[in-house]
Design an enzyme around this catalytic site. Sequence first.
Site, PDB file in Angstrom:
ATOM      1  N   GLY B 220       0.953  -1.513  -0.235  1.00  0.00           N
ATOM      2  CA  GLY B 220       0.136   0.087   0.116  1.00  0.00           C
ATOM      3  C   GLY B 220       0.696   1.156  -0.084  1.00  0.00           C
ATOM      4  N   SER B 221       0.500   2.390   0.923  1.00  0.00           N
ATOM      5  CA  SER B 221       0.878   3.613   0.741  1.00  0.00           C
ATOM      6  C   SER B 221       2.446   3.225   1.163  1.00  0.00           C
ATOM      7  CB  SER B 221       0.246   4.358   1.249  1.00  0.00           C
ATOM      8  OG  SER B 221      -1.080   4.773   0.829  1.00  0.00           O
TER       9      SER B 221
END
Lengths: 447, 485
Positions: B220-221
């Site tokens: 993810g981020s």
Amino acid sequence: MTAKRRGAQLGMLAFAVLIVMGAYAGVGLGINGKVPSGMLGYGLGLGGLMLAAYLVLAKFAPWADPLLLPLVTLVNGIGLVMIYRLEEGGIKDASASNQLMWTALGVVMFSATLIVLRDHRALQRFTYTAGFVGIVLLVLPVLPVVGSEHYGARIWMNLGPFSLQPGEFAKLALVVFFAGYLVAKRDVLALAGRRLLFIDLPRARDLGPVLITWGVSIAVLVAEKDLGTSLLLFGAFIAMLYIATQRTSWVLIGLLLFVGGAVLAGQVFSHVQARFEGWLHASSTAVYDSGTSYQLMQGLFSLGSGGILGTGLGQGYPGLTPFSFSDFIFDAVGEELGLTGLMAILMVYALIVERGLRMSLASRDPFSKLLGGGLSFILAWQVFIIVGGVTRLIPLTGLVTPFMSAGGSALLANWMLIALLVRMSDAARRPPPQAIQDEGMTQVMQR
Amino acid sequence: MNSTLKRVAVACLIMFGLLMANVTYLGTVKAESLRNDSRNVRMLYARYKIDRGWITADNTKTTLAKTVDTGDPKFRFEREYPLGKPFTHVVGWFAPESAAGIESAMGRYLDGSHPDMVVRRAIDMISGKPAKGASVDLTLNTKAQEIAYKDLASTGKRGAVVAIEPKTGKILTMVSVPSYDPNPLATASKDKVNKAYNKLDKDGDKPLLNRAIDLTYAPGSTFKTVTSAAYLSDDSSRDENTQVDAPDSLPLPGTSISLPNYHGESCGGRATLVEALTISCNTPFAKMGMELGWDKLKEQAEKFGVGKPLAIPMSVAGSSIGKEEGKAELAKTAIGQQSNQMTPLQMAMVAAGIANQGTVMKPYLVNKVLGPDGAEIDGTDPEALSEAVTPEVAGELTKMMISVVENGTGGAAKLPGITVAGKTGTAETAPGKPSHAWFISFAPVDDPQVAVAVFVESGSAGNDATGGAVAAPIAHDVMQAVLGQ
């Protein structure tokens, strides 16, 4: 020109005893961390025995092969140490003191044979007696009362507190019989009959003795469930037949007969079939779990766990294999002395056989050649059958590892076998009588 | 008869030759498999005949695995794990027929069979003493390890925590949840151990797996740090204040869909890099990824260690940003989605690399190996794995990550009086499924002592969790424990 080499023999004998004593100390150190207390007694006992054997040999067979006695001492001693080790490891049926006693009796038999039998050619006169004795010995275990069955094979004979395996003595008697018989009949047996493909078949009427021996072998197999002895005797007979007649066809006929008989027996008797199955699929889980190959695989685990150098005496678990002190002693030695120890032991056996065969080649009369060849071969053949069996080279058949396995009858019989080889080698190596007088001084007496 | 006698002699020779060849085959080629056959109980006895070395941590001050002399001649030395569950996945266990973790990876030192210990073993053998193995001291900080385990276990979810000392690569914490008690697997009874093992093996939560190194997850981020690293390195004129496009939604080329920001938030059309990272906009980083292209992104990931086979000494599952596909897939890869799959250890290495001025140190668990006499046999020297970014780029990234903690999504990781740099991550797993929560961070910024990656697998509990809410507090506690506050 041969020499007596008695000094070398005594030196090698001392060396063999020394190796065995070292191994004995090794067992004590490996198991209890100290040199066994009975060490001196055992050492003096074994050393004294072998010295006695040596003195008898020096007196009654001074020209005998100097290697035989030290070699046999070594394997006998290693067997003794291994049995001691297994006994110390808690295997109740292994008894080193019993084995030492039997070794002593074996040396007595060895000495007695050398003292009584001054010329082995005398045995030729007892050819048929030997044959009869051999058959009787083979049959004894089957008879009620005297015979008894242990572990699925009826090869024991009760004799007061002891049980003997008469088959071991039958082996000797039958080799004497084969030698005498074949020397007498070899010319007839060598006659060619019809030619089939590339081999000369013998004449049909000469097949008799072969068929009889085969019949006896198969009978042993069937009645005593003893595949090992059956294979041993028949193989020895075929080898001697071949030596005597120089005909390959006998070997082929013999092989065909035996394989045919064995296959037939395999069809009829479940234990023969199980032996074969346990060999072919030894490591398969189903066969192993059914117990058929349990003992063989445990033996192989034992041997394999030793690797090249072994765990060291007293450091492994050879007692996990059932009968590690008798049939499977070779695997037990493999675990603790490793591949190195096994190769040494096989070398010792090979040397004994080689000395025996060499002596046969040097012998001057056909009976000696045949008897010597037969005895040497049967020793090699027995080692091959049992060692091949416990190392899964061939199907497992119960036989004694000569001189090593626990068991009195085999020790006595094999010590007698060695006495015969020693006796014959003395004759073969003894220089022919020298002419005392010069040719020119020969006086021709005439009336 | 001599000619046939000679042939019989040859036959005898062949018989002995066959026996010798067969024995040689058994004693060499087959020896190993015969020795290790499961039906050969010698292996079992042998395993318990050795006074196995201990496993310690905190510079030998804390005992993680010890050997107890039971006096039983067959199963003499048994193993105990006094600290249990929090350490199971690292320390492993020593079972009758197998071993795991350090017990397996360092087995040859622990049981004394390592070539370095040959002389010692020979002396033991001759003197008749039971063979004694070497002790293994681990790099773990047991206080931080226990806190990480307690925090993560109390979330009720599956996950992993990894903490690394950035300057050396020492692994200070490695926790995987759910965990299990290793002691039932270390008894000498095969049956009992098999029963205990099978129960764990059948457990749907797969407790036997070490989630820190055995499995990979969409980062993810947190992966935006890697994309930023590639973007900053690509042009030396760029810094934290470089303006990038930050549309509310980014049309993905070749598809009819657009990529939104998290929860459809707006990032104002244009933003500086530091602003984009602070509130974790998706569109600027996706666009950066497409601009950089596949090769540059992949190269940057590899410089952080992605795709390099790693043994710490347990082998680590391979992280990967996936296979090259179209532009749309590239955009998603740049924000840590698509086929982008990282181990928690790999993400800790990203944080540690940035903390250590761009140099990623090779992570390791074994501090030193001590012989039975206490002398050091082997020790690990810190070793650089790769140069991920230049010190300048690392400095820019650090400033951006500080902003994440100070002004953005990672506020929960703030430590009093210490500057912390971090990045949150909330990775979508599948449409409609709860996301994974991530947090990577390091502290103190001016002299980094610890870099952490926290991963919480949210699929296990129904609710939606963000990295900032679930993972960052755990990182906070672990950093605090390491820094001794």
